[in-house]
Design a protein around this motif. Sequence first.
Motif, PDB file in Angstrom:
ATOM      1  N   ARG A  99      64.061  58.616  36.641  1.00 49.13           N
ATOM      2  CA  ARG A  99      62.912  58.070  35.905  1.00 49.13           C
ATOM      3  C   ARG A  99      61.868  59.140  35.635  1.00 49.13           C
ATOM      4  N   MET A 100      61.661  59.992  36.609  1.00 53.72           N
ATOM      5  CA  MET A 100      60.665  61.050  36.450  1.00 53.72           C
ATOM      6  C   MET A 100      61.083  62.015  35.338  1.00 53.72           C
ATOM      7  N   LEU A 101      62.357  62.363  35.277  1.00 58.98           N
ATOM      8  CA  LEU A 101      62.835  63.258  34.227  1.00 58.98           C
ATOM      9  C   LEU A 101      62.737  62.606  32.845  1.00 58.98           C
ATOM     10  N   ILE A 102      63.036  61.309  32.768  1.00 61.18           N
ATOM     11  CA  ILE A 102      62.904  60.598  31.498  1.00 61.18           C
ATOM     12  C   ILE A 102      61.448  60.572  31.059  1.00 61.18           C
ATOM     13  N   ALA A 103      60.547  60.266  31.977  1.00 54.83           N
ATOM     14  CA  ALA A 103      59.121  60.221  31.651  1.00 54.83           C
ATOM     15  C   ALA A 103      58.610  61.595  31.239  1.00 54.83           C
ATOM     16  N   LEU A 104      59.056  62.622  31.929  1.00 56.39           N
ATOM     17  CA  LEU A 104      58.641  63.978  31.589  1.00 56.39           C
ATOM     18  C   LEU A 104      59.145  64.362  30.200  1.00 56.39           C
ATOM     19  N   GLY A 105      60.375  63.978  29.886  1.00 56.66           N
ATOM     20  CA  GLY A 105      60.923  64.248  28.553  1.00 56.66           C
ATOM     21  C   GLY A 105      60.152  63.521  27.467  1.00 56.66           C
ATOM     22  N   LEU A 106      59.796  62.259  27.707  1.00 53.39           N
ATOM     23  CA  LEU A 106      59.006  61.507  26.737  1.00 53.39           C
ATOM     24  C   LEU A 106      57.615  62.102  26.573  1.00 53.39           C
TER      25      LEU A 106
ATOM     26  N   ALA B 165      54.844  66.058  19.315  1.00 52.72           N
ATOM     27  CA  ALA B 165      54.460  65.326  18.099  1.00 52.72           C
ATOM     28  C   ALA B 165      52.969  65.461  17.832  1.00 52.72           C
ATOM     29  N   LEU B 166      52.155  65.401  18.876  1.00 53.54           N
ATOM     30  CA  LEU B 166      50.710  65.566  18.695  1.00 53.54           C
ATOM     31  C   LEU B 166      50.361  66.953  18.183  1.00 53.54           C
ATOM     32  N   ILE B 167      51.038  67.953  18.696  1.00 48.08           N
ATOM     33  CA  ILE B 167      50.771  69.319  18.249  1.00 48.08           C
ATOM     34  C   ILE B 167      51.221  69.499  16.799  1.00 48.08           C
TER      35      ILE B 167
ATOM     36  N   TRP C 212      51.827  55.675  36.998  1.00 46.89           N
ATOM     37  CA  TRP C 212      51.736  54.355  37.615  1.00 46.89           C
ATOM     38  C   TRP C 212      52.882  53.468  37.132  1.00 46.89           C
ATOM     39  N   ILE C 213      53.192  53.540  35.836  1.00 47.61           N
ATOM     40  CA  ILE C 213      54.292  52.747  35.291  1.00 47.61           C
ATOM     41  C   ILE C 213      55.627  53.201  35.875  1.00 47.61           C
ATOM     42  N   ILE C 214      55.807  54.496  36.042  1.00 48.10           N
ATOM     43  CA  ILE C 214      57.060  55.019  36.595  1.00 48.10           C
ATOM     44  C   ILE C 214      57.240  54.605  38.056  1.00 48.10           C
ATOM     45  N   ASN C 215      56.180  54.682  38.840  1.00 48.50           N
ATOM     46  CA  ASN C 215      56.283  54.408  40.274  1.00 48.50           C
ATOM     47  C   ASN C 215      56.190  52.919  40.618  1.00 48.50           C
ATOM     48  N   ARG C 216      55.934  52.086  39.632  1.00 46.23           N
ATOM     49  CA  ARG C 216      55.855  50.643  39.884  1.00 46.23           C
ATOM     50  C   ARG C 216      57.249  50.118  40.147  1.00 46.23           C
ATOM     51  N   ARG C 217      57.399  49.254  41.118  1.00 42.65           N
ATOM     52  CA  ARG C 217      58.728  48.724  41.450  1.00 42.65           C
ATOM     53  C   ARG C 217      58.743  47.242  41.388  1.00 42.65           C
TER      54      ARG C 217
END
Length: 69
Positions: A3-10, A17-19, A64-69
Amino acid sequence: MGRMLIALGLLVAALGALISLGERLPFRIGRLPGDIIIRGKHSVFYFPLVTCLLISVILSLVLWIINRR
């Protein structure tokens, strides 16, 4: 860990995209109202206070969204 890798990729994709689209946005990241800019004769002091707060809130929500279970 996955999940952490997916969130980091997003997050990296969103930052890219912002840049890429940064000049077309109605606001400039790093030049938001509330950022402190003091110009002297031979120097400029710049402290992006509001930008730092905004990034902190966004990262806190993502984690917070990633660590929510």
